[in-house]
Design a protein around this motif. Structure first.
Motif, mmCIF file in Angstrom:
data_model
loop_
_atom_site.group_PDB
_atom_site.id
_atom_site.type_symbol
_atom_site.label_atom_id
_atom_site.label_comp_id
_atom_site.label_asym_id
_atom_site.label_seq_id
_atom_site.Cartn_x
_atom_site.Cartn_y
_atom_site.Cartn_z
ATOM 1 N N SER A 35 1.500 0.342 -7.999
ATOM 2 C CA SER A 35 1.549 0.924 -6.656
ATOM 3 C C SER A 35 2.288 2.251 -6.619
ATOM 4 O O SER A 35 1.825 3.219 -6.013
ATOM 5 C CB SER A 35 2.237 -0.036 -5.689
ATOM 6 O OG SER A 35 1.441 -1.153 -5.469
ATOM 7 N N ALA A 36 3.455 2.299 -7.235
ATOM 8 C CA ALA A 36 4.255 3.518 -7.190
ATOM 9 C C ALA A 36 3.512 4.692 -7.828
ATOM 10 O O ALA A 36 3.601 5.823 -7.348
ATOM 11 C CB ALA A 36 5.600 3.289 -7.872
ATOM 12 N N TYR A 37 2.767 4.431 -8.892
ATOM 13 C CA TYR A 37 1.997 5.512 -9.527
ATOM 14 C C TYR A 37 0.873 5.999 -8.623
ATOM 15 O O TYR A 37 0.526 7.176 -8.640
ATOM 16 C CB TYR A 37 1.463 5.085 -10.897
ATOM 17 C CG TYR A 37 2.444 5.390 -11.995
ATOM 18 C CD1 TYR A 37 2.455 6.630 -12.622
ATOM 19 C CD2 TYR A 37 3.401 4.461 -12.371
ATOM 20 C CE1 TYR A 37 3.368 6.927 -13.608
ATOM 21 C CE2 TYR A 37 4.329 4.743 -13.362
ATOM 22 C CZ TYR A 37 4.304 5.979 -13.980
ATOM 23 O OH TYR A 37 5.230 6.275 -14.947
ATOM 24 N N ARG A 38 0.314 5.110 -7.822
ATOM 25 C CA ARG A 38 -0.743 5.538 -6.892
ATOM 26 C C ARG A 38 -0.198 6.542 -5.893
ATOM 27 O O ARG A 38 -0.867 7.500 -5.527
ATOM 28 C CB ARG A 38 -1.334 4.341 -6.177
ATOM 29 C CG ARG A 38 -2.118 3.467 -7.110
ATOM 30 C CD ARG A 38 -2.709 2.332 -6.355
ATOM 31 N NE ARG A 38 -3.995 2.047 -6.945
ATOM 32 C CZ ARG A 38 -4.788 1.111 -6.513
ATOM 33 N NH1 ARG A 38 -4.441 0.393 -5.476
ATOM 34 N NH2 ARG A 38 -5.928 0.892 -7.101
ATOM 35 N N ILE A 39 1.027 6.332 -5.442
ATOM 36 C CA ILE A 39 1.660 7.287 -4.530
ATOM 37 C C ILE A 39 1.953 8.584 -5.269
ATOM 38 O O ILE A 39 1.733 9.676 -4.741
ATOM 39 C CB ILE A 39 2.939 6.681 -3.920
ATOM 40 C CG1 ILE A 39 2.560 5.482 -3.030
ATOM 41 C CG2 ILE A 39 3.714 7.731 -3.121
ATOM 42 C CD1 ILE A 39 3.724 4.636 -2.590
ATOM 43 N N VAL A 134 7.212 -3.965 5.039
ATOM 44 C CA VAL A 134 6.750 -2.758 4.350
ATOM 45 C C VAL A 134 5.598 -3.146 3.444
ATOM 46 O O VAL A 134 5.640 -4.188 2.793
ATOM 47 C CB VAL A 134 7.908 -2.157 3.514
ATOM 48 C CG1 VAL A 134 7.399 -1.100 2.568
ATOM 49 C CG2 VAL A 134 8.990 -1.593 4.416
ATOM 50 N N THR A 135 4.563 -2.335 3.418
ATOM 51 C CA THR A 135 3.438 -2.576 2.511
ATOM 52 C C THR A 135 3.257 -1.341 1.625
ATOM 53 O O THR A 135 3.572 -0.227 2.025
ATOM 54 C CB THR A 135 2.130 -2.859 3.271
ATOM 55 O OG1 THR A 135 1.852 -1.748 4.136
ATOM 56 C CG2 THR A 135 2.233 -4.135 4.086
ATOM 57 N N MET A 136 2.735 -1.600 0.429
ATOM 58 C CA MET A 136 2.466 -0.509 -0.505
ATOM 59 C C MET A 136 1.014 -0.590 -0.944
ATOM 60 O O MET A 136 0.421 -1.662 -0.910
ATOM 61 C CB MET A 136 3.398 -0.614 -1.711
ATOM 62 C CG MET A 136 4.848 -0.356 -1.323
ATOM 63 S SD MET A 136 5.928 -0.126 -2.723
ATOM 64 C CE MET A 136 5.397 1.441 -3.364
ATOM 65 N N PRO A 137 0.453 0.537 -1.395
ATOM 66 C CA PRO A 137 -0.937 0.512 -1.857
ATOM 67 C C PRO A 137 -1.072 -0.318 -3.134
ATOM 68 O O PRO A 137 -0.143 -0.384 -3.935
ATOM 69 C CB PRO A 137 -1.251 1.985 -2.118
ATOM 70 C CG PRO A 137 0.073 2.627 -2.363
ATOM 71 C CD PRO A 137 1.067 1.848 -1.546
ATOM 72 N N GLY A 138 -2.219 -0.946 -3.270
ATOM 73 C CA GLY A 138 -2.511 -1.663 -4.510
ATOM 74 C C GLY A 138 -1.739 -2.951 -4.651
ATOM 75 O O GLY A 138 -1.024 -3.368 -3.747
ATOM 76 N N VAL A 162 3.897 2.255 3.014
ATOM 77 C CA VAL A 162 4.555 3.314 2.250
ATOM 78 C C VAL A 162 3.461 4.198 1.673
ATOM 79 O O VAL A 162 2.507 3.713 1.066
ATOM 80 C CB VAL A 162 5.416 2.724 1.109
ATOM 81 C CG1 VAL A 162 6.011 3.843 0.253
ATOM 82 C CG2 VAL A 162 6.513 1.835 1.670
ATOM 83 N N GLY A 163 3.613 5.472 1.883
ATOM 84 C CA GLY A 163 2.644 6.412 1.343
ATOM 85 C C GLY A 163 3.292 7.756 1.115
ATOM 86 O O GLY A 163 4.454 7.974 1.475
ATOM 87 N N PRO A 164 2.547 8.662 0.513
ATOM 88 C CA PRO A 164 3.093 9.995 0.244
ATOM 89 C C PRO A 164 3.480 10.684 1.542
ATOM 90 O O PRO A 164 2.852 10.479 2.581
ATOM 91 C CB PRO A 164 1.936 10.751 -0.418
ATOM 92 C CG PRO A 164 0.884 9.757 -0.700
ATOM 93 C CD PRO A 164 1.153 8.542 0.114
#
Length: 172
Positions: A35-39, A134-138, A162-164
């Motif tokens: 997820s963190a890498y997607r951001i 809180v939600t994150m991508p992926g 959470v997003g960029p």
């Protein structure tokens, strides 16, 4: 850290290749689906809030922070944090995190998030985010989303994806 002559320095633009090689060695190719890498695909880390650990000229660790939004609230996403395996267990990661958090607070940031192991990160004050807040991508294990308040009460009422931080996103 008495047995090593360690220096923690702000990351410089010229450190990028060495840090990428460190990430390759420590995280492998699977890191790109996290997820963190997607951001990170959309927004660059903040050099002045990202740090390297060196023994002499040898890069032994790195931590980065990038601007994100939690819903509409600005925050930083800490990571990746990595230390070369022979130097783990000597406080290098903790020193990197402490410097990153101290400098973020000095620059008036209020919140820092990360995805990681609560037993490790709680040692510097990270706390689990209440489930569903809180939600994150992926794919991400919600129990691994942690928050650090740089200002008391800064996480109060904060929720959302959470997003960029698009105001700081890369062009193109």
């Amino acid at each position: 850290m008495t047995d090593l002559s360690l220096t923690i320095l702000p990351e410089a633009a010229g450190d990028a290749q060495s840090i990428e090689r460190l990430h390759e060695r420590t995280f492998g190719p699977g890191r790109f689906v996290l997820s963190a890498y997607r951001i990170r695909e959309h927004v660059d880390h903040v050099l002045e809030l990202s740090f390297t650990a060196r023994i002499g000229t040898l890069l032994v660790g790195s931590v980065r922070q990038l601007p994100v939004l939690v819903g509409e609230t600005p925050a930083l996403l800490l990571g990746p944090l990595t230390v070369e395996p022979p130097f783990r267990g000597r406080g290098v990661g903790r020193l990197l995190m402490e410097r990153a958090l101290k400098d973020a607070k000095a620059k008036d940031h209020r919140l820092v998030l990360l995805v990681g192991d609560e037993p490790y990160y709680s040692r510097v004050g990270f706390k689990p985010v209440p489930k569903g807040r809180v939600t994150m991508p992926g794919p991400v294990d919600a129990a691994r989303i942690l928050v650090f308040e740089l200002v008391d009460g800064a996480f109060e009422g904060v929720s959302g994806p959470v997003g960029p931080d698009w105001s700081k996103a890369r062009a193109g």
